[in-house]
Design an enzyme around this catalytic site. Structure first.
Site, PDB file in Angstrom:
ATOM      1  N   THR A  11       1.001  -1.783  -0.074  1.00  0.00           N
ATOM      2  CA  THR A  11       0.722   0.039  -0.103  1.00  0.00           C
ATOM      3  C   THR A  11       0.883   1.081   0.112  1.00  0.00           C
ATOM      4  OG1 THR A  11      -1.835  -1.353   1.396  1.00  0.00           O
ATOM      5  CG2 THR A  11      -1.880   1.110   1.319  1.00  0.00           C
ATOM      6  N   GLU A 124      10.089  10.450   8.278  1.00  0.00           N
ATOM      7  CA  GLU A 124       8.367  10.709   9.227  1.00  0.00           C
ATOM      8  C   GLU A 124       7.628  10.246   8.964  1.00  0.00           C
ATOM      9  OE1 GLU A 124       7.814  14.775   9.388  1.00  0.00           O
ATOM     10  OE2 GLU A 124       7.058  13.653  10.009  1.00  0.00           O
ATOM     11  N   GLY A 129       0.913   9.170   9.842  1.00  0.00           N
ATOM     12  CA  GLY A 129       0.823   8.807   8.729  1.00  0.00           C
ATOM     13  C   GLY A 129       1.560   9.960   7.962  1.00  0.00           C
ATOM     14  N   ILE A 131       0.878  13.094   8.479  1.00  0.00           N
ATOM     15  CA  ILE A 131       0.884  14.754   9.767  1.00  0.00           C
ATOM     16  C   ILE A 131       2.391  14.601   9.925  1.00  0.00           C
ATOM     17  CG2 ILE A 131       0.140  15.114  11.486  1.00  0.00           C
ATOM     18  CD1 ILE A 131      -1.859  13.730  11.984  1.00  0.00           C
ATOM     19  N   GLU A 185      -7.246  -4.199  10.513  1.00  0.00           N
ATOM     20  CA  GLU A 185      -6.404  -5.257  10.132  1.00  0.00           C
ATOM     21  C   GLU A 185      -7.269  -7.332  10.656  1.00  0.00           C
ATOM     22  OE1 GLU A 185      -3.984  -5.261   8.433  1.00  0.00           O
ATOM     23  OE2 GLU A 185      -2.770  -3.407   8.832  1.00  0.00           O
ATOM     24  N   LYS A 200       4.558   4.996  18.509  1.00  0.00           N
ATOM     25  CA  LYS A 200       4.969   5.554  18.744  1.00  0.00           C
ATOM     26  C   LYS A 200       4.498   6.930  19.138  1.00  0.00           C
ATOM     27  CE  LYS A 200       1.336   4.766  14.323  1.00  0.00           C
ATOM     28  NZ  LYS A 200       0.319   4.617  14.080  1.00  0.00           N
TER      29      LYS A 200
END
Ligand code: HSE
Length: 404
Positions: A11, A124, A129, A131, A185, A200
Site C-alpha cells: 500500500t 516522517e 501517517g 501529518i 487488520e 509511536k
C-alpha cells in the site's frame, strides 16, 4: 537527477511511486531536480503495473548500483527491513521509512549509521501517517523546551471509538465492521491493544528527550475493555473516550503511557474523529500547538515518505540533524502518577457508602437506563493507591482514567 528505490510495493510503497509520478513537476521544483524511481524491490511481480519493469527481487542490485542515493523502506516489520536499512546506510545511501516498528526498535543506531556515512535516516511517515510531526519536532520547535506530548496516534482505534460513541454499538460489532471495510487488520491486535500507538509515542518521547525511550518500558492498555455503557457515562460527564498516547516531562522525569482516557469536551483532542490522528504538543515558549490530519492510508503516508526523499535530495552528502542519542533514559514509574478515575460498579454489590469509604469524596453518576449499576469519579489519587483500593472493592465492572 536523484535515483530512488522502493523496498516493498504494498500500500505505502505503491503510494510512494504514485506520489512521485503524479506530483513529478512540483517535487522536482522543491527538490531542486527530478526524482526518479529506478527499482522496486518485492517478492512478487506486478504484470500490467506501470512500474512492472522496475521490479527486482534481489536487494544487492539496488545496493550495488552507485546511481541509487535514496531508498524508501516501506516493507514494515523488523526483518529484512533492518538488515537492508543498515546495509544501505553503510553504503552511504539515505533511507526514508514509514516503518514505526523498526524506528522504535533501532532508530538511534540507524541515525548514527546515517551520520557516520554522510547520509540520512528519515522517518516522517512513521508517526501520524501524513501529518508533519517529526519534522516540526526536529526543525520548527528547536527553540522550545518540549514538556508534553499527547496524541491520538492510531487511526483504527479512533475509528472504532468514534463509531461506538455515535452508534451506541459495542466494541466487537464495530471491530467486525471496521475489518470488513479495511479500516482494521484481520489480526487487529497491534492496533486495538495499543502496541502501534506505544511505538509511536516511544519515537516522539525519544525526540522530546533527545535520548532513547524503549517502547517496552511504556505502560500500554488497549481499547478491548471499553463498552457501550462507558460511553453513556462519558456523555453524562460531558466527556468522550479516546485512546491517548501520553508523554509528560516534569521535575521527576518523563512518564509515558498508552491507555483509553475519558477526555473532557474542552480538550482539543476531543474533536478528533474517525481515522484522523492528532498530536498535541506543549512547550515552554510557544505553549500549546497541535498537528492534525490523516494518520494512515496510502497517499497520506506515501506523501510523508516522499517529503523525506525531497529532504534527502536537498541535503545530498549531508546529514540532516536529528537529536536522538543512543543513550537510554528510564521512565518515571507510571504508578506514581496522580489522576482521577471513572469507575463503573454493580450497585447492589458495591454500595455508594463503601465506595466513598474507599476513595473519599467521589461524585456519583446514575443512568436511567442502567438502574442496576452506577458510576463514580474519584478525587485525584496515585495510580498505585487506586489499584490497591480497587482490588478491595467488589462488583467493579470497569475503570477508565480521566484527562481534562
Ligand atoms: N494501523 C495504523 C493505524 C496504521 O491505524 O493508525 C498507521 O500507522
Amino acid at each position: 537527477m536523484v535515483y530512488a528505490a522502493i523496498l516493498g510495493y504494498g500500500t505505502v510503497g505503491s503510494g510512494v511511486a504514485q506520489v512521485l509520478e503524479e506530483n513529478k513537476k512540483v517535487i522536482a521544483k522543491k527538490a531542486g531536480g527530478e526524482i526518479s524511481v529506478k527499482y522496486i524491490l518485492d517478492l512478487r511481480d506486478f504484470p500490467g503495473d506501470p512500474n512492472q519493469d522496475k521490479v527486482v527481487h534481489d536487494f544487492q542490485i539496488i545496493l550495488e548500483d552507485p546511481e541509487i542515493s535514496v531508498i524508501c523502506e516501506t516493507m514494515g516489520g523488523r526483518e529484512p527491513a533492518y538488515s537492508f536499512s543498515k546495509s544501505a546506510l553503510l553504503a552511504g545511501k539515505s533511507v526514508c521509512t514509514s516503518n514505526k516498528e523498526l524506528v522504535a526498535a533501532h532508530g538511534p543506531e540507524l541515525l548514527r549509521l546515517a551520520r557516520e556515512n554522510n547520509c540520512n535516516y528519515l522517518f516522517e511517515a512513521s508517526v501520524g501517517g501524513g501529518i508533519p510531526i517529526i519534522r516540526p519536532m526536529n526543525y520548527s520547535l528547536t527553540a522550545e523546551e518540549i514538556d508534553g506530548i499527547t496524541g491520538i496516534l492510531n487511526g483504527t482505534t479512533n475509528y472504532i471509538l468514534t463509531k461506538m460513541k455515535r452508534e451506541g454499538a459495542d466494541f466487537e460489532t464495530v471491530l467486525k465492521e471496521a475489518q470488513e471495510k479495511g479500516y482494521a487488520e484481520k489480526n487487529p491486535e497491534a492496533d486495538v491493544e495499543g502496541h502501534d500507538a506505544c511505538r509511536k509515542i516511544a519515537i516522539l518521547s525519544s525526540l522530546m528527550l533527545g535520548k532513547t525511550v524503549h517502547y517496552e518500558d511504556i505502560y500500554t492498555e488497549g481499547i478491548t475493555g471499553i463498552t457501550r455503557e462507558d460511553f453513556l457515562y462519558a456523555r453524562e460527564l460531558e466527556r468522550t473516550i479516546k485512546l491517548l498516547a501520553v508523554s509528560k516531562l516534569n521535575e521527576d522525569g518523563c512518564s509515558a503511557m498508552v491507555a483509553p482516557f475519558m477526555l473532557s469536551n474542552t480538550n482539543p483532542l476531543h474533536g478528533i474523529h474517525d481515522v484522523y490522528n492528532a498530536v498535541f504538543v506543549h512547550s515552554n515558549m510557544l505553549g500549546d500547538s497541535m498537528y492534525y490530519g490523516r494518520g494512515a492510508g496510502k497517499l497520506p503516508t506515501a506523501s510523508a515518505v516522499v517529503s523525506d526523499v525531497v529532504d534527502c535530495a536537498r541535503h545530498q552528502g549531508k546529514t540532516v540533524m536529528c537529536i536522538w542519542d543512543e543513550e537510554e533514559t528510564s521512565l518515571v514509574d507510571y504508578r506514581t502518577t496522580v489522576r482521577r478515575f471513572f469507575v463503573r460498579v454493580k450497585g447492589s454489590v458495591l454500595e455508594e457508602a463503601k465506595a466513598q469509604e474507599l476513595f473519599g469524596d467521589i461524585s456519583v453518576i446514575r443512568l436511567k437506563e442502567r438502574p442496576e449499576e452506577y458510576g463514580f469519579v474519584t478525587p485525584p489519587v496515585r495510580e498505585q493507591d487506586f489499584e490497591e483500593k480497587i482490588s478491595r472493592a467488589e462488583g467493579v465492572l470497569g475503570r477508565i482514567r480521566l484527562e481534562d
